[in-house]
Design an enzyme around this catalytic site. Structure first.
Site, PDB file in Angstrom:
ATOM      1  N   GLU A 194      12.533  30.567  52.071  1.00 52.12           N
ATOM      2  CA  GLU A 194      13.998  30.554  52.239  1.00 52.12           C
ATOM      3  C   GLU A 194      14.377  31.315  53.507  1.00 52.12           C
ATOM      4  O   GLU A 194      15.214  32.233  53.477  1.00 52.12           O
ATOM      5  CB  GLU A 194      14.697  31.118  50.993  1.00 52.12           C
ATOM      6  CG  GLU A 194      14.408  30.288  49.759  1.00 52.12           C
ATOM      7  CD  GLU A 194      15.306  30.572  48.547  1.00 52.12           C
ATOM      8  OE1 GLU A 194      16.101  31.520  48.585  1.00 52.12           O
ATOM      9  OE2 GLU A 194      15.192  29.829  47.561  1.00 52.12           O
ATOM     10  N   GLU A 328      10.240  25.569  44.259  1.00 50.61           N
ATOM     11  CA  GLU A 328      11.001  26.389  43.307  1.00 50.61           C
ATOM     12  C   GLU A 328      11.979  25.454  42.626  1.00 50.61           C
ATOM     13  O   GLU A 328      12.822  24.833  43.282  1.00 50.61           O
ATOM     14  CB  GLU A 328      11.758  27.532  43.999  1.00 50.61           C
ATOM     15  CG  GLU A 328      10.865  28.658  44.448  1.00 50.61           C
ATOM     16  CD  GLU A 328      11.612  29.882  44.973  1.00 50.61           C
ATOM     17  OE1 GLU A 328      12.761  30.124  44.552  1.00 50.61           O
ATOM     18  OE2 GLU A 328      11.032  30.579  45.818  1.00 50.61           O
TER      19      GLU A 328
HETATM   20  O1  AHR Z   1      12.970  32.613  41.916  1.00 52.56           O
HETATM   21  C1  AHR Z   1      13.873  33.605  42.255  1.00 52.56           C
HETATM   22  C2  AHR Z   1      14.303  33.527  43.711  1.00 52.56           C
HETATM   23  O2  AHR Z   1      15.007  32.360  43.943  1.00 52.56           O
HETATM   24  C3  AHR Z   1      13.201  33.478  44.734  1.00 52.56           C
HETATM   25  O3  AHR Z   1      12.699  34.735  45.037  1.00 52.56           O
HETATM   26  C4  AHR Z   1      13.895  32.902  45.931  1.00 52.56           C
HETATM   27  O4  AHR Z   1      13.028  32.199  46.762  1.00 52.56           O
HETATM   28  C5  AHR Z   1      14.967  32.029  45.316  1.00 52.56           C
HETATM   29  O5  AHR Z   1      16.203  32.261  45.875  1.00 52.56           O
END
Ligand code: AHR
Length: 524
Positions: A194, A328
């Site tokens: 990110e 994610e």
């Molecule tokens: O999964 C929690 C967080 O969500 C992670 O650290 C980040 O990459 C995302 O914003």
């Protein structure tokens, strides 16, 4: 006393709820038109240094009374082996861009802070060697995300040298002295996390200049990973829909199209949580049909998101060399009352099982481009597979979906057609059923059907074109309520049960429960 009659009325209504006739669904699998391989990596997991995801969830230390192997919980390893985890992404997440690997190797560990997640101290007792031991015990690949935000290319390239070289360099000798003579394998490398936000708030152009440098210098030296099993480099990709994110994908993919011999990427990451609204406010337990249907409505938007970003990727990479890695994903709800909000603790219900199935099906339908995904997160955090509390462990409804889907790992996608019909509630109109089919390496056909409707069963009439299907058998997952959960006290409230079907008049008839996830193999 006055409340008593009300309670009785509610109980009577629940018991006497009219049985709704099962909806008939004609479904056919066309075995003659195989599609793309469903990459096993779409069943990947994500383990960040966050709350009790690592410490307590995986790592208890060798001196713990909790049965462990070199500090790693045996119960957790056993459960994860059973779902054949293909890869684990680590150490973050936002944590990755503040992680400095040298602080967590060797006999002396540096205690640091974890400002992203609760501001707690980070003991660094779980570092490179412990993570590699963990993936080794499970039989998974390592997906290591390097620090682009607050680290340097030098730090990252030295980490890879430390992990992967078999040449007698100073770093190699240090690894050997720390107990691991053989070079480690790193199957996947994340170039930051990110980077548009917690990873450094970079513009797409700035990130691309960093990405090229990291891609060039962060090398994998493991002799076994030179020609075959080469490490895949995953660039930071979009975090949603709209111009900000399409611009990001455009910029990275345009750079890729123009890449020279000196750098390359093999994947573009995408982060896509089912939240509803930020900050996360939907309850993870104790909710009703409205919250159930809304969350599933939001999660189905994943398909459009992938379609739009894939179209941009197709423009610059028509041969689909760069994979989309949804590294994610999952439901992100309000923290459980009484928990540390920075630890992202939530319950996991039947709704999450259905959410997981719908997302896995979307990934499978995009298997030509989506070749990796990592649910967030593996243990004790967000949509977890496993919840622990000291010596106790419970497997969540989502865990069982991953278990039921094991036959789809590396199977070949086979088209399936059906008229789903609609389930509606409030402003949510959702296809009543969803399904995917695949053929495994042994030629066996597998079918997954999700019945989203919480009231109406489905009578599925299955026709496998080009095959004389005689029976089908497998497992089905449902529970009394959409928010049914497994707890330490009642761990088997949401567990799969056997299901089977026999041919009737040349067709297989499968009776599915309302709100259920079913996986069967078809026999001829
Ligand atoms: O999964 C929690 C967080 O969500 C992670 O650290 C980040 O990459 C995302 O914003």
């Amino acid at each position: 006393m006055r409340a008593f009659p009300v309670v009785v009325v509610v109980m009577v209504m629940t018991l006497a709820a009219p049985t709704v006739a099962a909806q008939k669904v004609e479904l056919s699998i066309d075995a003659s038109k195989p599609g793309a391989k469903i990459d096993r990596n779409i069943f990947g997991q994500f383990a960040e240094h966050l709350g009790h995801g690592i410490y307590e969830g995986i790592w208890v230390g060798p001196d713990s009374k909790i049965p462990n192997t070199r500090g790693i919980r045996n119960d957790v390893v056993g459960a994860l082996k059973a779902i054949k985890v293909p890869n684990i992404r680590w150490p973050g997440g936002c944590f990755a861009d503040e992680y400095h690997w040298r602080k967590s190797i060797g006999p002396q560990r540096t205690v640091t802070l974890n400002p992203n997640w609760g501001g707690v101290t980070e003991a660094n007792t779980f570092g490179t060697h412990e993570f590699m031991d963990f993936v080794d015990q499970i039989g998974a690949d390592a997906y290591v995300s390097v620090n682009v935000g607050s680290g340097t290319p030098q730090e990252a390239s030295e980490w890879l040298e430390y992990m992967t070289t078999n040449q007698p360099t100073t770093l190699e000798k240090e690894r050997v002295a720390n107990g691991h003579p053989a070079p480690y394998k790193v199957a996947l490398l994340g170039i930051g996390n990110e980077s548009w936000d917690c990873g450094g708030n970079m513009t797409p152009d700035y990130y691309v200049s960093q990405m090229k440098i990291y891609s060039r210098f962060v090398r994998n030296f493991n002799p076994a990973q030179q020609d075959k099993q080469q490490m895949l480099k995953i660039a930071v990709g979009p975090g949603g829909d709209g111009p900000r994110w399409t611009d990001w994908t455009e910029t990275v993919m345009k750079a890729y199209q123009q890449h020279t011999w000196s750098w390359d990427i093999n994947g573009l990451s995408m982060h896509n949580y089912t939240v509803g609204h930020w900050p996360p406010s939907y309850a993870s337990v104790g909710f009703g049909e409205t919250e159930y249907s809304q969350i599933l409505k939001f999660t189905l938007e994943t398909d459009g998101l992938i379609t739009r970003h894939s179209a941009i990727m197709d423009k610059y990479d028509p041969e689909k060399k760069v994979a989309l890695f949804v590294d994610e994903w999952g439901g992100w709800y309000a923290p459980l009352p009484g928990s540390n909000p920075g630890f992202l603790v939530q319950q996991n219900s039947l709704r999450d099982a259905i959410l997981a199935a719908l997302n896995l099906n979307i990934f499978a339908r995009h298997a030509d481009r989506v070749r990796g995904a990592n649910i967030a997160q593996m243990i004790n955090v967000l949509q977890a597979m496993i919840i622990t509390d000291k010596e106790k462990m419970v497997l969540t409804p989502t865990y069982y979906v991953f278990k039921m889907y094991v036959p789809f790992q590396d199977a070949t996608f086979v088209p399936v057609t059906f008229d789903a019909g609609w389930y509606t509630h409030g402003d949510a109109a959702l296809p009543r059923v969803d399904a995917i089919a695949a053929k495994d390496a042994n030629g066996k056909f597998w079918l997954e059907i999700t019945n989203v409707d919480p009231h109406q069963g489905a009578e599925v009439e299955l026709n496998v074109i080009g095959m004389n299907a005689k029976s089908a058998s497998g497992e089905t997952l449902t529970a009394p309520k959409v928010d049914s959960v497994n707890t330490f006290e009642v761990p088997n409230a949401v567990v799969p049960k056997p299901i089977s079907a026999r041919a009737q008049g040349g067709k297989l008839i499968l009776q599915l429960e309302p709100k259920s996830v079913t996986v069967v193999s078809v026999e001829q």
